[in-house]
Write an enzyme that holds these catalytic residues in place. Sequence first.
Site, short mmCIF file in Angstrom:
data_model
loop_
_atom_site.label_atom_id
_atom_site.label_comp_id
_atom_site.label_asym_id
_atom_site.label_seq_id
_atom_site.Cartn_x
_atom_site.Cartn_y
_atom_site.Cartn_z
N THR A 28 0.85 -1.19 0.00
CA THR A 28 0.00 0.00 0.00
C THR A 28 0.88 1.24 0.00
O THR A 28 1.94 1.26 0.62
CB THR A 28 -0.92 0.00 1.23
OG1 THR A 28 -1.85 -1.08 1.12
CG2 THR A 28 -1.70 1.31 1.34
N GLY A 29 0.42 2.28 -0.68
CA GLY A 29 1.16 3.54 -0.71
C GLY A 29 1.49 3.95 -2.13
O GLY A 29 1.26 3.21 -3.09
N THR A 31 4.34 4.32 -3.72
CA THR A 31 5.34 3.52 -4.42
C THR A 31 4.77 2.16 -4.80
O THR A 31 4.95 1.69 -5.94
CB THR A 31 6.60 3.33 -3.55
OG1 THR A 31 7.03 4.61 -3.05
CG2 THR A 31 7.73 2.72 -4.37
N ALA A 85 8.19 1.77 1.80
CA ALA A 85 8.54 2.02 3.19
C ALA A 85 8.70 3.51 3.39
O ALA A 85 9.00 4.26 2.46
CB ALA A 85 9.83 1.29 3.57
N GLY A 97 3.70 2.41 7.51
CA GLY A 97 2.40 2.73 8.06
C GLY A 97 1.95 4.15 7.86
O GLY A 97 0.92 4.55 8.40
N GLY A 99 0.64 5.31 5.37
CA GLY A 99 -0.65 5.24 4.69
C GLY A 99 -1.74 4.61 5.53
O GLY A 99 -2.89 4.52 5.08
N GLU A 105 -0.27 -4.88 6.21
CA GLU A 105 1.04 -4.97 5.55
C GLU A 105 1.96 -5.93 6.29
O GLU A 105 2.66 -6.73 5.67
CB GLU A 105 1.68 -3.58 5.48
CG GLU A 105 1.04 -2.67 4.45
CD GLU A 105 1.62 -1.27 4.46
OE1 GLU A 105 1.66 -0.64 3.40
OE2 GLU A 105 2.04 -0.79 5.54
#
EC number: 5.3.1.6
Length: 241
Positions: A28-29, A31, A85, A97, A99, A105
């Site tokens: 998630t995020g 990237t 990260a 974290g 996000g 995750e």
Amino acid sequence: MSSDELKRQAAAVALEQVRDGMKLGLGTGSTAKHFVELLGAKVQGGLQVVGVPTSEVTRADAERCGIPLATLDEVDHLDLTVDGADEIDPALNLVKGGGGALLREKIVAAASGRMIVIADDSKLVETLGRFPLPIEVIPFGLAATRRAIEQALAVCGIDGELKLRNGKDGHAFVTDGGHWIVDAHLGRIPDAPRLAGLLSVIPGIVEHGLFIGLASSVVLASPHGIRIIERPACRDSGESK
């Protein structure tokens, strides 16, 4: 070259590790979103994989890209997880974290044979702590949980500030699991494994954003090129980049 372009380069390198038939953890995020998009293009070209998303946001992105999805209950193992990260130290310990998806995750990363972290080179730091450490908590008894966190920080010689994360609506941010997040502004974490252990035993904490010993390798993109760092244990075992 923009940060977004660097993230996409790192995602493209991680994609080279994906093989037909793999079961993948999808991070998630911003990237990780690049990886999902690139993976989706490969799937449209005939690559056969199954993805396990780490958040509802990633689930929506993966569905939009046509990636077949499953839950951890529906697969017997994950071959590889690719995720971003917020910070990475030389031992490949992570802060994650930002996000808000740290719980899922970490569950997915722990269930994976390998975890590749993708990032631009600004995320590599000598010591973790500049980025606020997310701590996912139960709303009930928050004051008691905060006091316990402060005591754990004191044991580690850290004088930090704890802030409850708010969402865009101004109210407490709520995770996919229905929990809240306390962001610990610490400046520096001199012993991340020790702090991780202390936080893990506090009642009221669901999970924290210190990922210790989970990353197999890191793909860092910079204007000067790609750098791949492997965790020493992975190098010793002959694990391929």
